[in-house]
Design a protein around this motif. Structure first.
Motif, PDB file in Angstrom:
ATOM      1  N   ARG A  73      -2.785   5.804   4.156  1.00  0.00           N
ATOM      2  CA  ARG A  73      -3.509   6.693   3.238  1.00  0.00           C
ATOM      3  C   ARG A  73      -2.546   7.414   2.307  1.00  0.00           C
ATOM      4  NH1 ARG A  73      -8.040   8.978   7.425  1.00  0.00           N
ATOM      5  NH2 ARG A  73      -9.542   7.316   7.074  1.00  0.00           N
ATOM      6  N   GLU A  74      -1.413   7.855   2.847  1.00  0.00           N
ATOM      7  CA  GLU A  74      -0.408   8.507   1.997  1.00  0.00           C
ATOM      8  C   GLU A  74       0.131   7.532   0.956  1.00  0.00           C
ATOM      9  OE1 GLU A  74       2.516  10.084   4.680  1.00  0.00           O
ATOM     10  OE2 GLU A  74       1.109  11.530   5.539  1.00  0.00           O
ATOM     11  N   ALA A  75       0.378   6.296   1.367  1.00  0.00           N
ATOM     12  CA  ALA A  75       0.869   5.285   0.429  1.00  0.00           C
ATOM     13  C   ALA A  75      -0.169   5.007  -0.652  1.00  0.00           C
ATOM     14  CB  ALA A  75       1.232   4.004   1.175  1.00  0.00           C
ATOM     15  N   ILE A  76      -1.427   4.966  -0.276  1.00  0.00           N
ATOM     16  CA  ILE A  76      -2.500   4.752  -1.260  1.00  0.00           C
ATOM     17  C   ILE A  76      -2.548   5.921  -2.240  1.00  0.00           C
ATOM     18  CG2 ILE A  76      -5.018   4.691  -1.527  1.00  0.00           C
ATOM     19  CD1 ILE A  76      -5.070   2.954   1.037  1.00  0.00           C
ATOM     20  N   ASP A  77      -2.377   7.132  -1.733  1.00  0.00           N
ATOM     21  CA  ASP A  77      -2.355   8.307  -2.620  1.00  0.00           C
ATOM     22  C   ASP A  77      -1.211   8.215  -3.633  1.00  0.00           C
ATOM     23  OD1 ASP A  77      -4.564   9.351  -1.337  1.00  0.00           O
ATOM     24  OD2 ASP A  77      -3.410  10.744  -0.081  1.00  0.00           O
ATOM     25  N   VAL A  78      -0.048   7.753  -3.175  1.00  0.00           N
ATOM     26  CA  VAL A  78       1.097   7.596  -4.077  1.00  0.00           C
ATOM     27  C   VAL A  78       0.792   6.547  -5.141  1.00  0.00           C
ATOM     28  CG1 VAL A  78       3.497   6.798  -4.216  1.00  0.00           C
ATOM     29  CG2 VAL A  78       2.810   8.401  -2.422  1.00  0.00           C
ATOM     30  N   VAL A  79       0.231   5.432  -4.719  1.00  0.00           N
ATOM     31  CA  VAL A  79      -0.112   4.371  -5.677  1.00  0.00           C
ATOM     32  C   VAL A  79      -1.166   4.869  -6.656  1.00  0.00           C
ATOM     33  CG1 VAL A  79      -1.177   2.077  -5.898  1.00  0.00           C
ATOM     34  CG2 VAL A  79       0.566   2.481  -4.158  1.00  0.00           C
ATOM     35  N   ASP A  80      -2.160   5.571  -6.164  1.00  0.00           N
ATOM     36  CA  ASP A  80      -3.191   6.130  -7.058  1.00  0.00           C
ATOM     37  C   ASP A  80      -2.580   7.058  -8.100  1.00  0.00           C
ATOM     38  OD1 ASP A  80      -5.286   4.783  -5.864  1.00  0.00           O
ATOM     39  OD2 ASP A  80      -5.941   6.491  -4.652  1.00  0.00           O
ATOM     40  N   ALA A  81      -1.647   7.899  -7.673  1.00  0.00           N
ATOM     41  CA  ALA A  81      -0.994   8.820  -8.607  1.00  0.00           C
ATOM     42  C   ALA A  81      -0.189   8.046  -9.653  1.00  0.00           C
ATOM     43  CB  ALA A  81      -0.082   9.790  -7.846  1.00  0.00           C
ATOM     44  N   ARG A  82       0.493   6.993  -9.225  1.00  0.00           N
ATOM     45  CA  ARG A  82       1.263   6.183 -10.178  1.00  0.00           C
ATOM     46  C   ARG A  82       0.333   5.472 -11.159  1.00  0.00           C
ATOM     47  NH1 ARG A  82       5.519   2.630  -7.078  1.00  0.00           N
ATOM     48  NH2 ARG A  82       6.093   2.169  -9.224  1.00  0.00           N
ATOM     49  N   ILE A  83      -0.785   4.979 -10.675  1.00  0.00           N
ATOM     50  CA  ILE A  83      -1.756   4.323 -11.559  1.00  0.00           C
ATOM     51  C   ILE A  83      -2.302   5.319 -12.574  1.00  0.00           C
ATOM     52  CG2 ILE A  83      -4.079   3.304 -11.632  1.00  0.00           C
ATOM     53  CD1 ILE A  83      -3.376   1.907  -8.969  1.00  0.00           C
ATOM     54  N   ARG A  84      -2.632   6.536 -12.102  1.00  0.00           N
ATOM     55  CA  ARG A  84      -3.133   7.564 -13.027  1.00  0.00           C
ATOM     56  C   ARG A  84      -2.089   7.911 -14.076  1.00  0.00           C
ATOM     57  NH1 ARG A  84      -5.565   9.514  -8.426  1.00  0.00           N
ATOM     58  NH2 ARG A  84      -3.843  10.918  -7.966  1.00  0.00           N
ATOM     59  N   ALA A  85      -0.836   8.054 -13.654  1.00  0.00           N
ATOM     60  CA  ALA A  85       0.237   8.387 -14.602  1.00  0.00           C
ATOM     61  C   ALA A  85       0.419   7.278 -15.630  1.00  0.00           C
ATOM     62  CB  ALA A  85       1.543   8.643 -13.854  1.00  0.00           C
ATOM     63  N   ALA A  86       0.402   6.037 -15.178  1.00  0.00           N
ATOM     64  CA  ALA A  86       0.544   4.914 -16.106  1.00  0.00           C
ATOM     65  C   ALA A  86      -0.646   4.838 -17.044  1.00  0.00           C
ATOM     66  CB  ALA A  86       0.700   3.608 -15.331  1.00  0.00           C
ATOM     67  N   SER A  87      -1.820   5.061 -16.522  1.00  0.00           N
ATOM     68  CA  SER A  87      -3.025   5.039 -17.340  1.00  0.00           C
ATOM     69  C   SER A  87      -2.998   6.143 -18.397  1.00  0.00           C
ATOM     70  CB  SER A  87      -4.256   5.190 -16.442  1.00  0.00           C
ATOM     71  OG  SER A  87      -5.435   5.163 -17.194  1.00  0.00           O
TER      72      SER A  87
END
Length: 68
Positions: free
Chosen positions: A33-47
Motif C-alpha cells: 500500500r505504501e508503494a502504491i501511494d508512492v507510485v500514485d504521487a509520482r503519477i500525479r506529479a508527472a500528470s
C-alpha cells in the motif's frame, strides 16, 4: 498443518503458525500500500507537470521551443 489427513496436528501450534503467517501478510500488505501511494504521487506529479506544459504551450506556442 500436516498435508496428510491421517496425521493429527496440534491445534495450538497451527493457530500460532497461522497467526504468524497472517502478521507477515499484513506487513507485506502495508508495504504494498505504501508503494502504491508512492507510485500514485509520482503519477500525479508527472500528470501535473504534463498539464502545466500543455497549458504553457497552448498559451504561448513558442514556449515548447524554449524548453528543448
Amino acid at each position: 498443518m500436516p498435508r496428510d489427513p491421517d496425521q493429527h496436528s496440534d491445534p495450538a501450534a497451527d493457530s500460532v503458525a497461522l497467526a504468524a503467517e497472517a502478521a507477515l501478510l499484513e506487513a507485506r500488505l502495508r508495504l504494498l500500500r505504501e508503494a502504491i501511494d508512492v507510485v500514485d504521487a509520482r503519477i500525479r506529479a508527472a500528470s501535473d507537470a504534463l498539464r502545466l506544459r500543455r497549458d504553457d504551450s497552448s498559451v504561448n506556442p513558442q514556449a515548447e521551443d524554449r524548453r528543448i
